[in-house]
Design a protein around this motif. Structure first.
Motif, PDB file in Angstrom:
ATOM      1  N   SER A 117       0.625  -1.245   0.216  1.00 50.34           N
ATOM      2  CA  SER A 117      -0.190  -0.090  -0.008  1.00 50.34           C
ATOM      3  C   SER A 117       0.733   1.275  -0.050  1.00 50.34           C
ATOM      4  O   SER A 117       1.720   1.373   0.871  1.00 50.34           O
ATOM      5  CB  SER A 117      -1.022  -0.100   1.196  1.00 50.34           C
ATOM      6  OG  SER A 117      -1.604   1.350   1.366  1.00 50.34           O
ATOM      7  N   VAL A 118       0.536   2.193  -0.917  1.00 53.71           N
ATOM      8  CA  VAL A 118       1.211   3.449  -0.905  1.00 53.71           C
ATOM      9  C   VAL A 118       0.790   4.376   0.045  1.00 53.71           C
ATOM     10  O   VAL A 118       1.696   5.238   0.443  1.00 53.71           O
ATOM     11  CB  VAL A 118       0.825   4.152  -2.157  1.00 53.71           C
ATOM     12  CG1 VAL A 118       1.587   3.370  -3.632  1.00 53.71           C
ATOM     13  CG2 VAL A 118      -0.505   4.466  -2.483  1.00 53.71           C
ATOM     14  N   GLU A 119      -0.314   4.153   0.890  1.00 57.62           N
ATOM     15  CA  GLU A 119      -0.443   4.772   2.028  1.00 57.62           C
ATOM     16  C   GLU A 119       0.332   4.916   3.104  1.00 57.62           C
ATOM     17  O   GLU A 119       0.218   5.721   3.964  1.00 57.62           O
ATOM     18  CB  GLU A 119      -2.022   4.366   2.521  1.00 57.62           C
ATOM     19  CG  GLU A 119      -3.147   4.694   1.585  1.00 57.62           C
ATOM     20  CD  GLU A 119      -3.238   6.249   1.412  1.00 57.62           C
ATOM     21  OE1 GLU A 119      -3.319   7.060   2.248  1.00 57.62           O
ATOM     22  OE2 GLU A 119      -3.698   6.836   0.156  1.00 57.62           O
ATOM     23  N   LYS A 148      -2.416   9.204  -6.348  1.00 61.45           N
ATOM     24  CA  LYS A 148      -2.636   7.522  -5.818  1.00 61.45           C
ATOM     25  C   LYS A 148      -2.627   7.792  -4.368  1.00 61.45           C
ATOM     26  O   LYS A 148      -2.956   6.350  -3.899  1.00 61.45           O
ATOM     27  CB  LYS A 148      -1.211   6.993  -6.184  1.00 61.45           C
ATOM     28  CG  LYS A 148      -1.087   6.870  -7.717  1.00 61.45           C
ATOM     29  CD  LYS A 148      -0.003   5.880  -7.990  1.00 61.45           C
ATOM     30  CE  LYS A 148       0.142   5.754  -9.631  1.00 61.45           C
ATOM     31  NZ  LYS A 148       1.227   4.808 -10.050  1.00 61.45           N
ATOM     32  N   LEU A 149      -2.507   8.797  -3.629  1.00 58.70           N
ATOM     33  CA  LEU A 149      -2.798   8.920  -2.162  1.00 58.70           C
ATOM     34  C   LEU A 149      -4.109   9.369  -1.723  1.00 58.70           C
ATOM     35  O   LEU A 149      -4.503  10.147  -2.444  1.00 58.70           O
ATOM     36  CB  LEU A 149      -1.690   9.737  -1.606  1.00 58.70           C
ATOM     37  CG  LEU A 149      -0.216   9.041  -1.622  1.00 58.70           C
ATOM     38  CD1 LEU A 149       0.466  10.414  -1.091  1.00 58.70           C
ATOM     39  CD2 LEU A 149      -0.080   7.935  -0.619  1.00 58.70           C
ATOM     40  N   SER A 150      -4.489   8.922  -0.667  1.00 56.87           N
ATOM     41  CA  SER A 150      -5.888   9.516  -0.311  1.00 56.87           C
ATOM     42  C   SER A 150      -5.632  10.799   0.117  1.00 56.87           C
ATOM     43  O   SER A 150      -4.532  11.195   0.274  1.00 56.87           O
ATOM     44  CB  SER A 150      -6.471   8.731   1.036  1.00 56.87           C
ATOM     45  OG  SER A 150      -5.510   8.793   1.987  1.00 56.87           O
ATOM     46  N   GLY A 153      -3.434  10.719   2.879  1.00 52.86           N
ATOM     47  CA  GLY A 153      -2.147  10.502   2.550  1.00 52.86           C
ATOM     48  C   GLY A 153      -1.262  11.631   2.112  1.00 52.86           C
ATOM     49  O   GLY A 153      -0.005  11.796   2.444  1.00 52.86           O
ATOM     50  N   GLN A 154      -1.960  12.423   1.302  1.00 57.42           N
ATOM     51  CA  GLN A 154      -1.341  13.628   0.545  1.00 57.42           C
ATOM     52  C   GLN A 154      -0.749  14.388   1.815  1.00 57.42           C
ATOM     53  O   GLN A 154       0.155  15.371   1.729  1.00 57.42           O
ATOM     54  CB  GLN A 154      -2.394  14.181  -0.293  1.00 57.42           C
ATOM     55  CG  GLN A 154      -2.549  13.364  -1.436  1.00 57.42           C
ATOM     56  CD  GLN A 154      -3.696  14.122  -2.361  1.00 57.42           C
ATOM     57  OE1 GLN A 154      -3.618  15.241  -2.733  1.00 57.42           O
ATOM     58  NE2 GLN A 154      -4.457  13.334  -3.148  1.00 57.42           N
TER      59      GLN A 154
END
Length: 223
Positions: A117-119, A148-150, A153-154
């Motif tokens: 997961s990128v998160e 690609k992040l929530s 996440g951003q």
């Protein structure tokens, strides 16, 4: 010919936790743990899964008000279910918020290997700058597309990047990094932290007047 004495079978070594598990509040049943996430615990024995779920609920409950206690619940859950991504991820996040960056980094990297997961990357980036590797933080930030992040996440990635810029002696760049539409939000889980980091960046850039004005705009974030 004398017979060799039979060697005693080695006793089975039971694995013990290196610390005493924190007490789980009596009102937590484990049912509070979201069902969409609980399926990840299905590989565990029922009793252990219930205990892990309770620790993760407690972690969420204390993350903002008592991050050290949240960290202990995260470590207890990770000890019981260290091969499950969501457990290592939550334990790592609690480690970041409580300042246990080396431990957090290990948990988060494990979670990333398991889930991909990128998160998780924004929190790994925060560990890197806290451990004295700001350029590595910026490298991580540049490796993933923001879309690609929530939103959460951003925001976390912006916070990590801003901290890296300050560490590199670039407070002006840190201010610019944190100037985003989310900065106007005040009721999101990440709002308080974003506001505080922006104020800190303004102060680092010797913009004391702007920092004071910003504090007046969002007083609840600085109480």
């Amino acid at each position: 010919m004398a017979r060799k004495p039979m060697r005693a079978k080695p006793e089975r070594v039971r694995r013990f936790s290196p610390f005493q598990e924190p007490e789980i509040p009596v009102e937590i049943t484990g049912e509070e743990f979201p069902r969409k996430e609980a399926f990840q615990l299905q590989s565990l024995a029922k009793e252990n899964a219930e205990r892990v779920a309770k620790h993760l609920v407690a972690l969420s409950q204390f993350l903002e008000t008592d991050p050290e206690r949240a960290f202990l619940h995260g470590q207890a859950a990770a000890f019981r279910a260290g091969r499950i991504a969501i457990v290592r991820e939550r334990a790592g996040i609690a480690g970041v918020e409580s300042g246990h960056y080396e431990i957090a980094q290990k948990d988060l990297r494990a979670a990333s290997r398991i889930s991909g997961s990128v998160e998780i990357l924004p929190y790994i980036a925060r560990c890197e700058v806290a451990l004295g590797n700001p350029r590595k933080t910026l490298e991580i930030a540049g490796s993933v597309e923001a879309k690609k992040l929530s939103v959460a996440g951003q925001v976390m990635m912006r916070i990590a990047s801003a901290q890296a810029r300050i560490a590199l002696g670039e407070p002006g760049a840190a201010v610019l990094t944190l100037q985003c539409s989310e900065l106007n939000e005040k009721d999101q889980p990440w709002s308080k932290q974003l506001h505080q980091r922006y104020r800190d960046a303004l102060l680092a850039a010797s913009r004391e007047a702007d920092a004071k004005e910003f504090e007046k705009k969002f007083p609840s974030s600085f109480q």
